[in-house]
Design a protein around this motif. Structure first.
Motif, PDB file in Angstrom:
ATOM      1  N   TRP A 137       0.829  -1.211   0.000  1.00  0.00           N
ATOM      2  CA  TRP A 137       0.000   0.000   0.000  1.00  0.00           C
ATOM      3  C   TRP A 137       0.857   1.252   0.000  1.00  0.00           C
ATOM      4  CZ3 TRP A 137      -4.869  -0.006  -1.443  1.00  0.00           C
ATOM      5  CH2 TRP A 137      -5.565  -1.215  -1.376  1.00  0.00           C
ATOM      6  N   TYR A 141       0.200   4.064  -2.698  1.00  0.00           N
ATOM      7  CA  TYR A 141      -0.078   5.462  -2.326  1.00  0.00           C
ATOM      8  C   TYR A 141       1.078   6.402  -2.686  1.00  0.00           C
ATOM      9  CZ  TYR A 141      -3.810   3.575   0.680  1.00  0.00           C
ATOM     10  OH  TYR A 141      -4.913   2.949   1.161  1.00  0.00           O
ATOM     11  N   ALA A 178      -6.069  -0.056   3.912  1.00  0.00           N
ATOM     12  CA  ALA A 178      -5.135  -1.179   3.833  1.00  0.00           C
ATOM     13  C   ALA A 178      -5.500  -2.251   4.849  1.00  0.00           C
ATOM     14  CB  ALA A 178      -3.708  -0.686   4.081  1.00  0.00           C
TER      15      ALA A 178
ATOM     16  N   PRO B  47      -4.231  -4.868  -6.208  1.00  0.00           N
ATOM     17  CA  PRO B  47      -3.051  -4.398  -5.468  1.00  0.00           C
ATOM     18  C   PRO B  47      -1.879  -5.374  -5.570  1.00  0.00           C
ATOM     19  CG  PRO B  47      -5.024  -4.202  -4.114  1.00  0.00           C
ATOM     20  CD  PRO B  47      -5.414  -4.986  -5.337  1.00  0.00           C
TER      21      PRO B  47
END
Lengths: 305, 324
Positions: A137, A141, A178, B47
């Motif tokens: 994450w 980000y 997250a 992700p």
């Protein structure tokens, strides 16, 4: 569990240390020894430590200060900031986890092709280490080359790249995101069990009575899921209020004190300010809150069994 | 007569209409399920795919704006830097070939510690698994099958130890471990990880043993088995699914643990994989493509385990958490 209670209730005091007890001790001794030394002893030792002022920078001066470490907390501005951050983080995360897990479990409760593949995929976030999750994450980000910026830019939502984790208003929410991503699978599995335990006749009866899909959902599914929901809420709250890894890697409590949660505060107090007494006191407060929650947790479970 | 005919014609038409509507609604349902599945798969996999994709990108590519979602010139340089490094040929800022130092792309000198850290992680996890089984199996058997006084008490005791937050254990653990001279050793990790794994182990096994009939225990005892023999010869072979679940959970918990390892390890002698990863992330000069490669190494073992043993994991989680 109730049969155990009545069984042991019937035994007279004289019999309390009979053959069964002796063999049980033989089997239970190792686990009791382990739990006494790695769980009970440390938690009691921590209580003892919390009555002293222990600074590793001054190892020879450790005065006994009674409850001063605790009373100091009331006037410690940063401690209360951290409590507020922890509360916000926990509420946002737990609500999001419960809602997403509800939707996912309703989906996975249907029979369709590819359901097994989907539920296997869902285990992936649960299995990976929190540190890897945090790293992932952090990269998403990232203000310079991250995926979030790239995606929003390509879709035309933003003109310029944004420093996401540098924004005090957004940091806590981004970290919560997250956390939610990683915790949804477990919550979904727990909710699925409750969903599967709803008897099919209930739905059939409702259909005969002419209840619509929505009515069936509101009047049968949701009420029957209450125990599962309670379980998920309490368990995830316990996980959220103690969470540390993401804060350590993503922001270190920053920017400013925007993500300065309780667990981070304890870490800083203990291992950066080297003040073990007050660190122990704070972690004791956290442990007590967790115990109170777990009492609810066990009671909810107890009602189900 | 003509009236009845129109009547039946109407019902027939209504029947067709009804069937068509039903088919349509079933189609709509399928479509909704499909769309939701796609959204869920994207939410979970996007992700991770991004992490994996950038682990294979070159330094020049990873800093492109907007990002390349799929690497155009995939490279395994990051992985060779981790596994190819030998003692005399350190891969550092200077020796890494083909990269302009000014453009970044720093591979830390600690890259060669990664295999060692993986080994530490495996070693710690294996030892924790073995110790868990040694203390957990007999305890679970006793709680499930022996009617002793204080059984409820021991169940509640173990439940309580399960919810102690790890951060509350850090301060006392640190002081004790320092006093014992065990700082920066594997054993400090093995001992403290027992606190976060044993209660769960006992729980899952206990649930499973309780599900096996009491008659098994009695029959074995009538045939002259001691309790210990009954456990080893009768219950253990029958409880393999729960043993597998316990091994998996304990292994994953140890593999993933961070907080305790952060406190007790200092050098590569005992650092586990998460610790090394965290150290890389806090170093601003480390290239993100290298970081992601290290991240990929950390997630590959647990992901493989999760995919292979999905069934055991789900049943274990539900037994351990829901009925617990």
């Amino acid at each position: 569990m109730s049969d155990i209670a009545t069984y042991s209730g019937r035994r007279s005091l004289r019999n309390r240390f009979g053959y069964e007890e002796r063999s049980a001790i033989f089997f239970l001794a190792p686990v009791m020894a382990v739990l006494m030394s790695v769980a009970v002893f440390p938690i009691l030792y921590s209580l003892y430590l919390s009555f002293f002022q222990i600074k590793l920078t001054r190892p020879n001066r450790t005065p006994f200060v009674w409850f001063q470490n605790y009373t100091d907390l009331f006037t410690n501005e940063l401690f209360w900031t951290s409590v507020r951050r922890t509360v916000v983080f926990s509420i946002v995360s737990v609500v999001a986890i419960a809602m997403i897990a509800l939707l996912v479990s309703l989906l996975l409760n249907q029979n369709f092709r590819g359901r097994r593949v989907l539920s296997t995929i869902l285990l992936v976030p649960w299995a990976i280490p929190y540190v890897a999750n945090a790293l992932m994450w952090k990269w998403i980000y990232d203000s310079g080359y991250g995926a979030l910026n790239g995606l929003l830019y390509q879709l035309g939502f933003i003109e310029d790249y944004v420093i996401w984790l540098g924004d005090q208003d957004k940091t806590l929410l981004l970290i919560a995101n997250a956390f939610v991503w990683k915790e949804v699978p477990l919550a979904t599995i727990l909710l699925l069990v409750t969903l599967k335990s709803i008897p099919a006749d209930l739905y059939q009866a409702a259909r005969v009575d002419g209840a619509s899909v929505w009515q069936r959902f509101v009047h049968i599914t949701l009420p029957s899921m209450k125990p599962g929901f309670m379980l998920v809420m309490i368990y995830e709250t316990m996980m959220a209020i103690r969470h540390f890894d993401l804060f350590f890697i993503l922001t270190e409590g920053g920017p400013g004190h925007a993500s300065h949660v309780l667990s981070w505060h304890i870490y800083v107090e203990t291992f950066r300010n080297l003040s073990f007494g007050s660190g122990a006191a704070m972690s004791y407060v956290l442990a007590l809150v967790t115990f109170a929650l777990s009492y609810l947790f066990i009671r909810t479970l107890g009602r189900k069994v | 007569m003509s009236e009845t005919r129109t009547d039946s014609a109407q019902t027939a038409a209504a029947g067709i209409d009804y069937r068509r509507r039903q088919r349509l609604s079933r189609l709509a349902q399928k479509l909704v399920i499909f769309l939701c599945s796609v959204v869920l798969a994207f939410y979970v996999l996007a992700p991770i795919s991004w992490l994996v994709s950038s682990a294979f990108q070159t330094e020049a590519e990873i800093v492109s704006v907007p990002p390349h979602w799929i690497p155009e010139n995939p490279t395994v340089k990051n992985f060779t830097a981790i596994f190819g490094a030998t003692e005399d040929e350190e891969i550092t800022y200077e020796t890494r070939s083909g990269v302009d130092p000014a453009a970044g792309g720093f591979i830390p000198s600690t890259a060669k510690d990664l295999p060692k850290a993986m080994w530490n992680s495996i070693l710690v996890a294996t030892l924790v698994v073995i110790l868990n089984l040694l203390v957990g199996v007999p305890a679970a058997y006793a709680i499930a099958k022996i009617r002793y006084w204080g059984r409820n008490g021991s169940v509640y005791f173990i439940l309580t130890t399960r919810v102690i937050p790890d951060i509350a254990l850090v301060v006392p653990f640190f002081l004790v471990i320092r006093k014992l001279g065990l700082l920066d050793t594997i054993s400090s990790l093995v001992i403290t990880y027992l606190a976060v794994t044993v209660p769960f182990t006992v729980f899952i096994l206990m649930q499973y043993f309780e599900g096996l009939p009491d008659e098994l225990d009695k029959a074995a005892r009538v045939d002259g088995c001691s309790r210990f023999q009954a456990l080893i010869r009768v219950f253990l072979p029958l409880s393999m699914p729960s043993i597998v679940a316990v091994v998996l959970f304990t292994f994953l918990t140890s593999w993933n643990e961070f907080l305790l390892a952060l406190m007790f390890t200092q050098t590569s002698a005992s650092q586990t994989l998460p610790i090394l990863l965290a150290a890389f992330t806090s170093d601003f000069t480390v290239s993100f493509s290298f970081l992601n490669a290290a991240g990929v190494l950390a997630i590959v073992p647990p992901v493989i385990v999760a995919i292979i043993f999905e069934r055991y994991i789900v049943s274990g989680l539900t037994a351990g958490a829901v009925k617990g």
